[in-house]
Design an enzyme around this catalytic site. Structure first.
Site, PDB file in Angstrom:
ATOM      1  N   GLY A   8      -7.201  10.129   3.439  1.00  0.00           N
ATOM      2  CA  GLY A   8      -6.179   9.360   3.932  1.00  0.00           C
ATOM      3  C   GLY A   8      -5.171   9.805   4.950  1.00  0.00           C
ATOM      4  N   CYS A  21     -14.288  -0.597  -1.353  1.00  0.00           N
ATOM      5  CA  CYS A  21     -14.375  -1.048   0.092  1.00  0.00           C
ATOM      6  C   CYS A  21     -13.546  -2.464   0.028  1.00  0.00           C
ATOM      7  CB  CYS A  21     -15.802  -1.373   0.793  1.00  0.00           C
ATOM      8  SG  CYS A  21     -15.904  -1.808   2.332  1.00  0.00           S
TER       9      CYS A  21
END
Ligand SMILES: Cc1cc2nc3c(=O)[nH]c(=O)nc-3n(C[C@H](O)[C@H](O)[C@H](O)COP(=O)(O)O)c2cc1C
Length: 299
Positions: free
Chosen positions: A239, A127
């Site tokens: 993605g 993250c």
């Protein structure tokens, strides 16, 4: 008829579309809607041992070519997430991948024990906007090794979620030697937005993570490199999957399944559109199954 079902690290998915971590929050209702819309599996929001509030608003900024978010990993903590996942297990027929954020093997094991209701764990090592709780494990391959080893010794199926930053192949190598079952690639890319009139960063958390269309070619490259080095380790390619073309690109690069996050802001119908497109592509190009095209771009 083409075969859409895939096996990913021993998990049988009815199709390769996996809902990426974080985008459904912690709602079983939304997970169920994703299943009804056709998803092959869902990933839950990253959970930490103790609850986290996350950052002040605004936490999301929308661009023409993607999204920058700086949520700060808000989550109800492992105990409450355990209740949510047990409910998800009762309601859902598709596999649930539980995302966890931990700094030490002990913490990871305590979270996993509190959760119970999942088919695989995904260790979030990546993250980009939370420091100091282990989500940014990318800079510490030995810590990744320790956590993955501990989870594997306890019998869990473990995916490692990688960031596009840093030496992710070095981290992947460590995880591989610890027996990791699969990789998820990629998490968001570190990013920032500045308000030119306020002359200040827009997001409450200042630095955020870029997702969506803008990061897709980066995801293709990372998945390609992972598959080249670890051809036998399944990858959930994630993605910028906005439609079937991006999904097929990631599969050709070496992904066994594809994660979909940002595109869901257009609605759950996106899942059906992506699946329909993959199916047409396979039929028109004369392939019998999704599995028959995994990694073909390497040939
Ligand atoms: C609002 C938002 C929240 C996210 N939260 C998480 C999270 O809790 N854990 C995680 O591993 N990834 C999280 N992600 C990253 C996504 O799972 C995914 O890796 C990334 O967005 C790239 O995929 P996409 O371009 O399809 O969105 C989040 C992404 C967004 C946009």
């Amino acid at each position: 008829m083409v075969e859409l079902s895939v096996e990913v690290a021993g998990l049988r998915l009815r199709n390769p579309v996996v809902v990426a971590s974080g985008v459904l929050g912690v709602s079983v209702g939304l997970m169920k809607r994703a299943e009804d819309a056709g998803a092959g599996a869902v990933t839950s929001k990253t959970v930490t041992l103790n609850p986290r509030e996350g950052y002040p608003n605004p936490v999301v900024y929308e661009l023409d070519y993607g999204l920058v978010n700086s949520m700060g990993l808000p989550n109800p903590g492992a105990e409450e997430m355990g209740r949510i996942l047990r409910e998800a297990r009762r309601v859902l027929g598709i596999p649930v991948i539980a995302s966890i954020g931990a700094s030490t093997p002990d913490e990871a094991l305590r979270i996993a024990e509190a959760l119970e209701g999942f088919d695989a764990l995904e260790l979030n090592a990546s993250c980009p906007h939370v420091k100091g709780l282990g989500a940014d494990l990318m800079s510490d391959p030995d810590a990744v090794y320790g956590i993955v080893s501990a989870l594997k010794s306890s019998g869990y199926r473990v995916f490692l979620k990688l960031s596009p930053h840093g030496d992710y192949l070095a981290v992947a190598r460590k995880a591989y030697s610890a027996g990791v079952d699969g990789f998820t690639a990629i998490n968001t890319a570190k990013a920032m937005v500045i308000d030119v009139y306020a002359r200040k960063p827009v997001l409450g958390g200042v630095v955020g993570g870029l997702s969506g269309r803008a990061i897709h070619p980066i995801a293709v490259r990372v998945v390609y490199e992972l598959h080249r080095e670890f051809p036998e380790v399944p990858v959930i390619g994630t993605g910028g999957v906005e439609g079937w073309v991006e999904a097929v690109e990631l599969i050709l690069a070496g992904a066994s399944a594809v994660g979909v996050g940002t595109a869901l802001k257009r609605g759950f119908e996106v899942i059906g559109e992506i699946l329909g497109g993959i199916e047409r592509y396979l039929r028109d190009e004369g392939f019998p199954s999704v599995e028959s095209i995994v990694g073909l771009a390497h040939k």
